[in-house]
Design a protein around this motif. Structure first.
Motif, PDB file in Angstrom:
ATOM      1  N   LEU A 181       0.824  -1.235  -0.066  1.00  0.00           N
ATOM      2  CA  LEU A 181       0.091  -0.060  -0.034  1.00  0.00           C
ATOM      3  C   LEU A 181       0.904   1.103   0.055  1.00  0.00           C
ATOM      4  O   LEU A 181       1.887   1.442   0.842  1.00  0.00           O
ATOM      5  CB  LEU A 181      -1.063  -0.015   1.308  1.00  0.00           C
ATOM      6  N   LEU A 182       0.559   2.180  -0.993  1.00  0.00           N
ATOM      7  CA  LEU A 182       1.219   3.619  -1.089  1.00  0.00           C
ATOM      8  C   LEU A 182       0.549   4.692  -1.290  1.00  0.00           C
ATOM      9  O   LEU A 182      -0.469   4.680  -1.867  1.00  0.00           O
ATOM     10  CB  LEU A 182       2.225   3.355  -2.337  1.00  0.00           C
ATOM     11  N   PRO A 183       0.891   5.663  -0.752  1.00  0.00           N
ATOM     12  CA  PRO A 183       0.180   6.820  -0.929  1.00  0.00           C
ATOM     13  C   PRO A 183       0.128   7.272  -2.691  1.00  0.00           C
ATOM     14  O   PRO A 183       1.212   7.278  -3.018  1.00  0.00           O
ATOM     15  CB  PRO A 183       0.937   7.979  -0.102  1.00  0.00           C
ATOM     16  N   VAL A 184      -0.950   7.768  -2.927  1.00  0.00           N
ATOM     17  CA  VAL A 184      -0.972   8.125  -4.503  1.00  0.00           C
ATOM     18  C   VAL A 184      -1.499   9.671  -4.404  1.00  0.00           C
ATOM     19  O   VAL A 184      -2.257   9.994  -3.658  1.00  0.00           O
ATOM     20  CB  VAL A 184      -1.495   7.381  -5.300  1.00  0.00           C
ATOM     21  N   CYS A 185      -0.922  10.187  -5.696  1.00  0.00           N
ATOM     22  CA  CYS A 185      -1.334  11.762  -5.582  1.00  0.00           C
ATOM     23  C   CYS A 185      -1.844  12.103  -7.116  1.00  0.00           C
ATOM     24  O   CYS A 185      -1.001  11.422  -8.057  1.00  0.00           O
ATOM     25  CB  CYS A 185      -0.377  12.485  -5.507  1.00  0.00           C
ATOM     26  N   PHE A 186      -2.925  12.830  -7.114  1.00  0.00           N
ATOM     27  CA  PHE A 186      -3.393  13.023  -8.746  1.00  0.00           C
ATOM     28  C   PHE A 186      -3.005  14.501  -9.057  1.00  0.00           C
ATOM     29  O   PHE A 186      -3.036  15.303  -7.979  1.00  0.00           O
ATOM     30  CB  PHE A 186      -4.992  12.937  -8.623  1.00  0.00           C
ATOM     31  N   PRO A 187      -2.937  14.762 -10.083  1.00  0.00           N
ATOM     32  CA  PRO A 187      -2.238  16.270 -10.421  1.00  0.00           C
ATOM     33  C   PRO A 187      -3.573  17.290  -9.967  1.00  0.00           C
ATOM     34  O   PRO A 187      -3.322  18.496  -9.831  1.00  0.00           O
ATOM     35  CB  PRO A 187      -2.037  16.329 -11.870  1.00  0.00           C
ATOM     36  N   THR A 188      -4.746  16.910 -10.307  1.00  0.00           N
ATOM     37  CA  THR A 188      -5.939  17.825  -9.903  1.00  0.00           C
ATOM     38  C   THR A 188      -6.872  16.992  -9.106  1.00  0.00           C
ATOM     39  O   THR A 188      -6.761  15.944  -9.023  1.00  0.00           O
ATOM     40  CB  THR A 188      -6.527  18.273 -11.166  1.00  0.00           C
ATOM     41  N   PRO A 189      -7.817  17.600  -8.211  1.00  0.00           N
ATOM     42  CA  PRO A 189      -8.690  17.176  -7.395  1.00  0.00           C
ATOM     43  C   PRO A 189      -9.732  16.344  -8.235  1.00  0.00           C
ATOM     44  O   PRO A 189      -9.953  16.672  -9.399  1.00  0.00           O
ATOM     45  CB  PRO A 189      -9.294  18.178  -6.725  1.00  0.00           C
ATOM     46  N   LEU A 190      -9.970  15.322  -7.869  1.00  0.00           N
ATOM     47  CA  LEU A 190     -10.984  14.266  -8.691  1.00  0.00           C
ATOM     48  C   LEU A 190     -12.473  14.794  -8.620  1.00  0.00           C
ATOM     49  O   LEU A 190     -12.707  15.361  -7.645  1.00  0.00           O
ATOM     50  CB  LEU A 190     -11.047  12.704  -8.030  1.00  0.00           C
ATOM     51  N   PRO A 191     -13.128  14.403  -9.538  1.00  0.00           N
ATOM     52  CA  PRO A 191     -14.692  14.872  -9.324  1.00  0.00           C
ATOM     53  C   PRO A 191     -15.303  14.229  -8.035  1.00  0.00           C
ATOM     54  O   PRO A 191     -14.763  13.378  -7.279  1.00  0.00           O
ATOM     55  CB  PRO A 191     -15.164  14.234 -10.553  1.00  0.00           C
ATOM     56  N   GLY A 217     -10.207  14.151  -2.645  1.00  0.00           N
ATOM     57  CA  GLY A 217      -9.406  15.241  -3.201  1.00  0.00           C
ATOM     58  C   GLY A 217      -8.542  14.802  -4.277  1.00  0.00           C
ATOM     59  O   GLY A 217      -8.654  13.931  -5.100  1.00  0.00           O
ATOM     60  N   GLU A 218      -7.236  15.229  -3.940  1.00  0.00           N
ATOM     61  CA  GLU A 218      -6.258  14.858  -5.030  1.00  0.00           C
ATOM     62  C   GLU A 218      -5.386  13.669  -4.386  1.00  0.00           C
ATOM     63  O   GLU A 218      -4.229  13.381  -4.926  1.00  0.00           O
ATOM     64  CB  GLU A 218      -5.443  15.732  -5.485  1.00  0.00           C
ATOM     65  N   LYS A 243      -4.124  10.453 -14.702  1.00  0.00           N
ATOM     66  CA  LYS A 243      -2.605  10.252 -14.296  1.00  0.00           C
ATOM     67  C   LYS A 243      -2.350  10.457 -12.574  1.00  0.00           C
ATOM     68  O   LYS A 243      -3.356  11.076 -12.142  1.00  0.00           O
ATOM     69  CB  LYS A 243      -1.867  11.240 -14.854  1.00  0.00           C
ATOM     70  N   LEU A 244      -1.632   9.481 -12.286  1.00  0.00           N
ATOM     71  CA  LEU A 244      -1.191   9.543 -10.710  1.00  0.00           C
ATOM     72  C   LEU A 244       0.117   9.248 -10.683  1.00  0.00           C
ATOM     73  O   LEU A 244       0.790   8.677 -11.593  1.00  0.00           O
ATOM     74  CB  LEU A 244      -2.233   8.810  -9.889  1.00  0.00           C
ATOM     75  N   SER A 245       0.580   9.656  -9.440  1.00  0.00           N
ATOM     76  CA  SER A 245       1.961   9.100  -9.149  1.00  0.00           C
ATOM     77  C   SER A 245       1.908   8.710  -7.595  1.00  0.00           C
ATOM     78  O   SER A 245       1.095   8.931  -6.890  1.00  0.00           O
ATOM     79  CB  SER A 245       2.999  10.598  -9.381  1.00  0.00           C
ATOM     80  N   ALA A 246       2.831   7.712  -7.330  1.00  0.00           N
ATOM     81  CA  ALA A 246       3.151   7.213  -6.033  1.00  0.00           C
ATOM     82  C   ALA A 246       4.552   7.581  -5.306  1.00  0.00           C
ATOM     83  O   ALA A 246       5.315   8.057  -6.055  1.00  0.00           O
ATOM     84  CB  ALA A 246       3.207   5.578  -6.037  1.00  0.00           C
ATOM     85  N   THR A 247       4.438   7.673  -4.045  1.00  0.00           N
ATOM     86  CA  THR A 247       5.589   7.739  -3.212  1.00  0.00           C
ATOM     87  C   THR A 247       5.712   6.942  -2.311  1.00  0.00           C
ATOM     88  O   THR A 247       4.935   6.247  -1.653  1.00  0.00           O
ATOM     89  CB  THR A 247       5.580   9.295  -2.597  1.00  0.00           C
ATOM     90  N   THR A 248       7.081   6.685  -1.710  1.00  0.00           N
ATOM     91  CA  THR A 248       7.431   5.941  -0.728  1.00  0.00           C
ATOM     92  C   THR A 248       7.541   6.823   0.726  1.00  0.00           C
ATOM     93  O   THR A 248       8.072   7.684   0.696  1.00  0.00           O
ATOM     94  CB  THR A 248       8.776   5.144  -0.834  1.00  0.00           C
ATOM     95  N   PRO A 249       6.575   6.407   1.653  1.00  0.00           N
ATOM     96  CA  PRO A 249       6.529   7.211   2.821  1.00  0.00           C
ATOM     97  C   PRO A 249       7.943   7.442   3.721  1.00  0.00           C
ATOM     98  O   PRO A 249       8.749   6.478   3.808  1.00  0.00           O
ATOM     99  CB  PRO A 249       5.555   6.315   3.730  1.00  0.00           C
ATOM    100  N   GLU A 250       8.183   8.553   4.040  1.00  0.00           N
ATOM    101  CA  GLU A 250       9.544   8.650   4.744  1.00  0.00           C
ATOM    102  C   GLU A 250       9.549   7.879   5.975  1.00  0.00           C
ATOM    103  O   GLU A 250      10.809   7.654   6.633  1.00  0.00           O
ATOM    104  CB  GLU A 250       9.634  10.308   5.002  1.00  0.00           C
ATOM    105  N   TRP A 251       8.457   7.503   6.713  1.00  0.00           N
ATOM    106  CA  TRP A 251       8.302   6.993   8.198  1.00  0.00           C
ATOM    107  C   TRP A 251       8.686   5.531   8.054  1.00  0.00           C
ATOM    108  O   TRP A 251       8.811   4.809   8.946  1.00  0.00           O
ATOM    109  CB  TRP A 251       7.382   7.262   8.765  1.00  0.00           C
ATOM    110  N   TRP A 252       8.678   4.933   6.788  1.00  0.00           N
ATOM    111  CA  TRP A 252       9.031   3.544   6.523  1.00  0.00           C
ATOM    112  C   TRP A 252      10.360   3.185   7.075  1.00  0.00           C
ATOM    113  O   TRP A 252      11.239   4.037   6.963  1.00  0.00           O
ATOM    114  CB  TRP A 252       8.988   2.968   4.978  1.00  0.00           C
TER     115      TRP A 252
END
Length: 258
Positions: A181-191, A217-218, A243-252
């Protein structure tokens, strides 16, 4: 401590101070599975003098540290008006859990705090990739290691007996976890209708990369193949590619891609 059975995530809080006192345990759960959890616990009561009952007179608060230096250390270590005020057992970035009587004045319990709303809380945990509830941890679908529960005080590898224990322990010590499970972010808020739970996430070339779990939201949380985490990703929605992007959390813990 924290425990995640197949009910969307459950946190246990011990209220008694010592083994000499009568045990009192508070259990935090997703409200949608309250009845299921009560039935689950009563199955294992087996002639023991244990009372299992909801606590409608209590309210639960998340106390999230601010962004200014010193915000964490300035909080009181013990709030007299609270039944319980303790660090969130999952990870430090989630701050504290506060349980008080309904109607309690939070500004007196936590002086200088600002009152947010539940969406602020969800935004914070999505940014950190913290799963919670049946949407993020669907019963019968979510696997403990893929859900990062070993990072969040959610699995004991030295005690207990639970369904899938041997496989979970063996994979943790010897195997490779290919999805997380990873946090993901969208470029704009979703409908407002958002993205369907379980929607397939694809790489730019169309390879399956994972499944979307939930969000707002995004921001959101998704189960993704670690091999594709740093690639451009998308979801096909109503004929379009979102489109979306994923990141690896810093606290891992480091390294955490095992």
């Amino acid at each position: 401590g924290v425990c995640f059975p197949d009910l969307g995530g459950v946190i246990f809080f011990r209220l008694h101070r010592s083994s000499a006192e009568e045990p009192h345990i508070l259990l935090e759960c997703d409200s949608s599975v309250l009845d299921s959890i009560q039935k689950h616990l009563k199955l294992y009561k087996i002639r023991r003098k244990v009372t299992i009952a909801p606590c409608p007179d209590l309210s639960l608060w998340a106390v999230i540290p601010g962004e200014q230096p010193g915000d964490a250390s300035s909080l009181p270590k013990r709030a007299d008006q609270a039944l319980l005020f303790t660090p969130d057992p999952r990870t430090e970035v989630m701050g504290w859990r506060l349980i008080a009587k309904k109607g309690a004045n939070l500004s007196e319990i936590i002086p200088g705090s600002q009152l947010g709303d539940v969406q602020d809380y969800h935004r914070h945990r999505y940014k950190q990739g913290i799963p919670e509830g049946v949407k993020d941890l669907p019963p019968g679908v979510a696997l403990p290691l893929e859900s990062n529960l070993a990072f969040m005080n959610g699995i004991s590898f030295t005690k207990g007996c639970y369904i899938g224990q041997e496989l979970t322990a063996r994979t943790h010590h010897m195997g490779v976890i290919r999805k997380r499970l990873l946090p993901v972010c969208f470029p704009t808020p979703l409908p407002s209708h958002g993205i369907p739970e379980g929607a397939e996430i694809l790489t730019e070339s169309g390879k399956p990369a994972g499944k979307f779990r939930a969000g707002g939201g995004e921001l959101g949380i998704a189960l993704l193949r670690l091999a594709h985490v740093n690639e451009p990703l998308c979801i096909k929605l109503a004929g379009d590619k979102v489109k979306l992007s994923a990141t690896t959390p810093e606290w891992w813990p480091k390294p955490a891609a095992k």
